[in-house]
Each structure stands twice: as structure tokens, then as C-alpha cells.
Design an enzyme around this catalytic site. Structure first.
Site, short mmCIF file in Angstrom:
data_model
loop_
_atom_site.label_atom_id
_atom_site.label_comp_id
_atom_site.label_asym_id
_atom_site.label_seq_id
_atom_site.Cartn_x
_atom_site.Cartn_y
_atom_site.Cartn_z
N THR A 190 0.78 -1.17 0.07
CA THR A 190 -0.15 -0.05 0.00
C THR A 190 0.96 1.34 -0.08
OG1 THR A 190 -1.88 -1.20 1.34
CG2 THR A 190 -1.83 1.53 1.18
N VAL A 233 -13.30 -5.78 -1.96
CA VAL A 233 -12.89 -4.54 -2.03
C VAL A 233 -12.44 -4.30 -0.60
CG1 VAL A 233 -14.10 -2.28 -2.04
CG2 VAL A 233 -14.73 -3.82 -3.67
N GLY A 234 -11.27 -3.77 -0.47
CA GLY A 234 -10.82 -3.27 0.78
C GLY A 234 -10.99 -1.82 1.39
N ASP A 235 -10.17 -1.40 2.08
CA ASP A 235 -10.44 0.03 2.89
C ASP A 235 -9.82 0.78 1.91
OD1 ASP A 235 -7.97 -1.15 3.47
OD2 ASP A 235 -7.51 0.58 4.60
N GLY A 244 -7.11 -4.45 5.69
CA GLY A 244 -8.29 -3.78 5.29
C GLY A 244 -9.83 -4.07 5.83
#
Length: 179
Positions: free
Chosen positions: A26, A55-57, A80
Site C-alpha cells: 500500500t 473491496v478493501g479499505d 483492510g
């Protein structure tokens, strides 16, 4: 590739614990320009072997990133699925709005997340107010730079200012190391 296939087979047999502890990718960026405009951005591939459709954060405003032109900007990295439960980037903005420094806001949010979660998780938060003050906090105890093989204690982040070249790598000790 054969290496990818082996890593996937190891993952199926042993879970994520068998993967390299330093496999995170990230990238979070907070930018403040000379006119006082502030922005936040995040890019990530997510965890290895994630389920289709996950779908992550990172793409979720308030979770992976948030910017408010009157207050500042914040971004998150880590687990996430856990981060999404707490909207930490938005929480930081509300604390800044109420007079907290970026450092204090990051610490308050990480402590709050730890107090409300039953299992340990990895998180790293960065924040900047509209005056350019920065803060960072997380549960990361060590991080290895894969380019130089250097080990950093705590959560690493870099800062670059117009008058500083090259960017400076800073670290913030893990919240777990606070006395």
C-alpha cells in the site's frame, strides 16, 4: 510462474501466516500545495490471493483515505477488513477539527481501534493538517525495506518538502511500544 504456484499452494495449506511478513504494497500520499490545497490518495493491490470481488479499505473515503480542505488529510494501511469497521481516516479529520494535533489524532484512533477489536491487527495511519504538521501511528513493530534490506523499528513513512531533497524516511514506534 512456478514461484507463484508454490506460494499459492503454501497459502492454501497454511494460510497467510506462511507468507512473507513484508508483503504489503500500500502506498498512501498526503499532499499540501503552496496554496493550501490538500489531497489524499491511496494505491494498493490488496492482500495476496484475495477472493474475487473483494473491496478493501483503500478506495473507500473515510476508511483508506480522507481529505478536508478546512482541516487536513489522512490515510490508512494494514488489514483492510479491520480498518473498514472503524473509518479511521474520517475519525482523524473529526479529531483535527476539534483541536487535536495530527500525531495525537493518529494515536487516539489507533488506541480506539485496538480497544474495540478483539483480535490483533495491523494498521498504520498518517495525517497532515492544513498547516503542514504531520503525525503517524500504527501497530507495525518492524518493517523491512526490500530495496535496501534495512529494518525499521515502528511504522515507516516518508516526508518530502520543497526545501528537502531527497525525501526523509521517518518512523513512528508501534503503539504497542508506548509506555
Amino acid at each position: 510462474s512456478p514461484n507463484t504456484k508454490k506460494a499459492y499452494e503454501d497459502y492454501k495449506d497454511n494460510g497467510l501466516s506462511q507468507l512473507n511478513d513484508y508483503s504489503h504494497d500500500t502506498l498512501s500520499i498526503l499532499c499540501l500545495d503552496n496554496n493550501g490545497e490538500i489531497a489524499a490518495g491511496v494505491s494498493t493491490a490488496g492482500p495476496p490471493f484475495k477472493p474475487d470481488g473483494r473491496v478493501g479499505d483503500s478506495p473507500l473515503p473515510g476508511c483508506g483515505y480522507y481529505a478536508d480542505s478546512k482541516v487536513g488529510a489522512a490515510a490508512a494501511t494494514g488489514n483492510g477488513e479491520c480498518i473498514m469497521k472503524f473509518c479511521p481516516s474520517f475519525h482523524i479529520m473529526e479529531l483535527l477539527r476539534n483541536g487535536h494535533t495530527p500525531q495525537d489524532a493518529c494515536e487516539v484512533v489507533v488506541k480506539s481501534m485496538l480497544n474495540r477489536n478483539t483480535e490483533w491487527f495491523e494498521v498504520g495511519l498518517i495525517a497532515m493538517d492544513i498547516k503542514g504538521n504531520v503525525g503517524a501511528c500504527g501497530t507495525v513493530q518492524q518493517w523491512r525495506d526490500v530495496r535496501s534490506d534495512k529494518i525499521y523499528d515502528g511504522f515507516p513513512y516518508a516526508m518530502w518538502k520543497k526545501d528537502k531533497t531527497p525525501p526523509t524516511v521517518l518512523t513512528q514506534l508501534s503503539i504497542m511500544d508506548y509506555s
